[in-house]
Design a protein around this motif. Structure first.
Motif, short mmCIF file in Angstrom:
data_model
loop_
_atom_site.label_atom_id
_atom_site.label_comp_id
_atom_site.label_asym_id
_atom_site.label_seq_id
_atom_site.Cartn_x
_atom_site.Cartn_y
_atom_site.Cartn_z
N PRO A 296 24.01 105.04 29.87
CA PRO A 296 24.01 104.05 30.98
C PRO A 296 23.15 102.82 30.73
N GLU A 297 22.05 102.97 30.01
CA GLU A 297 21.20 101.80 29.76
C GLU A 297 21.88 100.78 28.85
N ASN A 298 22.99 101.16 28.23
CA ASN A 298 23.72 100.25 27.35
C ASN A 298 25.00 99.70 27.97
N TYR A 299 25.28 100.01 29.23
CA TYR A 299 26.43 99.41 29.90
C TYR A 299 26.20 97.92 30.08
N HIS A 300 27.22 97.13 29.83
CA HIS A 300 27.15 95.68 30.00
C HIS A 300 28.57 95.13 30.05
N LEU A 301 28.69 93.90 30.46
CA LEU A 301 29.97 93.19 30.47
C LEU A 301 29.85 92.05 29.46
N THR A 302 30.48 92.22 28.30
CA THR A 302 30.39 91.20 27.26
C THR A 302 31.08 89.92 27.71
N LEU A 303 30.41 88.80 27.50
CA LEU A 303 31.01 87.48 27.71
C LEU A 303 31.56 86.95 26.40
N ARG A 304 30.73 87.02 25.32
CA ARG A 304 31.17 86.49 24.03
C ARG A 304 30.44 87.22 22.91
N PHE A 305 31.20 87.90 22.06
CA PHE A 305 30.62 88.50 20.86
C PHE A 305 30.39 87.38 19.86
N ILE A 306 29.20 87.30 19.32
CA ILE A 306 28.84 86.25 18.37
C ILE A 306 28.89 86.79 16.94
N GLY A 307 28.36 87.97 16.74
CA GLY A 307 28.40 88.60 15.43
C GLY A 307 27.09 88.43 14.68
N ASP A 308 27.15 88.66 13.38
CA ASP A 308 25.98 88.60 12.51
C ASP A 308 25.73 87.16 12.09
N ILE A 309 24.56 86.65 12.45
CA ILE A 309 24.20 85.27 12.12
C ILE A 309 22.76 85.23 11.62
N ASP A 310 22.42 84.15 10.92
CA ASP A 310 21.05 84.02 10.41
C ASP A 310 20.12 83.53 11.52
N GLY A 311 18.82 83.57 11.23
CA GLY A 311 17.81 83.21 12.22
C GLY A 311 17.91 81.79 12.74
N ARG A 312 18.26 80.85 11.86
CA ARG A 312 18.38 79.46 12.28
C ARG A 312 19.51 79.31 13.30
N MET A 313 20.67 79.92 13.01
CA MET A 313 21.79 79.84 13.94
C MET A 313 21.49 80.61 15.22
N ALA A 314 20.76 81.71 15.13
CA ALA A 314 20.39 82.47 16.33
C ALA A 314 19.54 81.59 17.25
N ASP A 315 18.61 80.83 16.67
CA ASP A 315 17.79 79.92 17.48
C ASP A 315 18.65 78.84 18.12
N GLU A 316 19.62 78.34 17.36
CA GLU A 316 20.52 77.31 17.88
C GLU A 316 21.37 77.86 19.04
N GLN B 228 32.58 82.60 31.01
CA GLN B 228 32.97 83.07 29.69
C GLN B 228 33.54 81.91 28.86
N ALA B 229 34.38 81.09 29.47
CA ALA B 229 34.98 79.95 28.76
C ALA B 229 33.90 78.95 28.34
N GLU B 230 32.89 78.75 29.18
CA GLU B 230 31.81 77.84 28.81
C GLU B 230 31.04 78.38 27.60
N HIS B 231 30.79 79.68 27.57
CA HIS B 231 30.13 80.27 26.39
C HIS B 231 30.96 80.03 25.14
N GLU B 232 32.26 80.23 25.26
CA GLU B 232 33.16 80.02 24.11
C GLU B 232 33.06 78.57 23.62
N ARG B 233 33.14 77.61 24.54
CA ARG B 233 33.06 76.19 24.16
C ARG B 233 31.72 75.86 23.50
N ILE B 234 30.64 76.32 24.09
CA ILE B 234 29.30 76.02 23.56
C ILE B 234 29.16 76.56 22.14
N LEU B 235 29.60 77.79 21.93
CA LEU B 235 29.43 78.41 20.62
C LEU B 235 30.31 77.75 19.56
N GLN B 236 31.49 77.32 19.95
CA GLN B 236 32.33 76.59 18.99
C GLN B 236 31.72 75.23 18.66
#
Length: 179
Positions: free
Chosen positions: A33-53, A99-107
């Motif tokens: 139960p502590e891991n239940y969530h509603l994903t908005l956008r899976f980002i995947g494996d990224i480096d530290g610089r991109m994670a900060d961005e 969700q759509a805003e997250h998609e636009r921002i990440l692209q």
């Protein structure tokens, strides 16, 4: 490398309702139960610089709080084999827009587009070796699942370790929704 995704947290009372669904399905690995969530956008494996961005870019999201309802259960399948048991989330305009805003921002910051159509849900179990007939029987017994509407007042940036799925997840940043 850091594995990231954005999501909405699930309130404790809703987690309790979801956790009561556990059991009675062969081959199910139930999500804690502590891991239940509603994903908005899976980002995947990224480096530290991109994670900060990513963290910085998400700080510019300005949306009002909204309500959500979980209603019904279903499964996702690959070909003929069911692989995930889910609680459906009623897709409100506010959720779809966030969700759509997250998609636009990440692209905009250079991440590739999500290739899958967005289907709002909370994963409650991963399935392995579970037959479609077993899932159909389980869904028939539990398919009228519904929880009262709950308020969403923030979204989070989660990190996870590379695994089969199901956690543990760590909140890296929390972003309040403003009224």
């Amino acid at each position: 490398m850091t594995r990231l995704f954005t999501a909405l947290e699930i309130p404790a009372a809703v987690k309790t309702h979801l956790s009561l669904l556990k059991g009675g399905l062969p081959g199910a690995r139930w999500i804690d139960p502590e891991n239940y969530h509603l994903t908005l956008r899976f980002i995947g494996d990224i480096d530290g610089r991109m994670a900060d961005e990513v963290a910085d870019a998400l700080d510019r999201v300005y949306r009002p709080p909204f309500g959500l309802t979980l209603s019904g259960l279903d499964c996702f399948s690959s070909g003929r084999a069911p692989h995930s048991l889910i609680a459906r989330v009623e897709p409100t305009p506010a959720l779809v827009d966030l969700q759509a805003e997250h998609e636009r921002i990440l692209q905009r910051i250079g991440l590739p587009a999500e290739g899958r159509r967005y289907v709002p849900h909370v994963t409650i179990a991963r399935l392995r070796g579970t037959t479609s007939a077993d899932v159909a029987l389980w869904l028939a017994a539990h398919g009228d699942f519904r929880v009262p509407r709950f308020d969403v007042d923030r979204f989070v940036l989660y990190s996870s370790r590379a695994s089969v799925g199901g956690g543990p997840y760590l909140i890296e940043e929390a972003y309040p929704l403003a009224a």
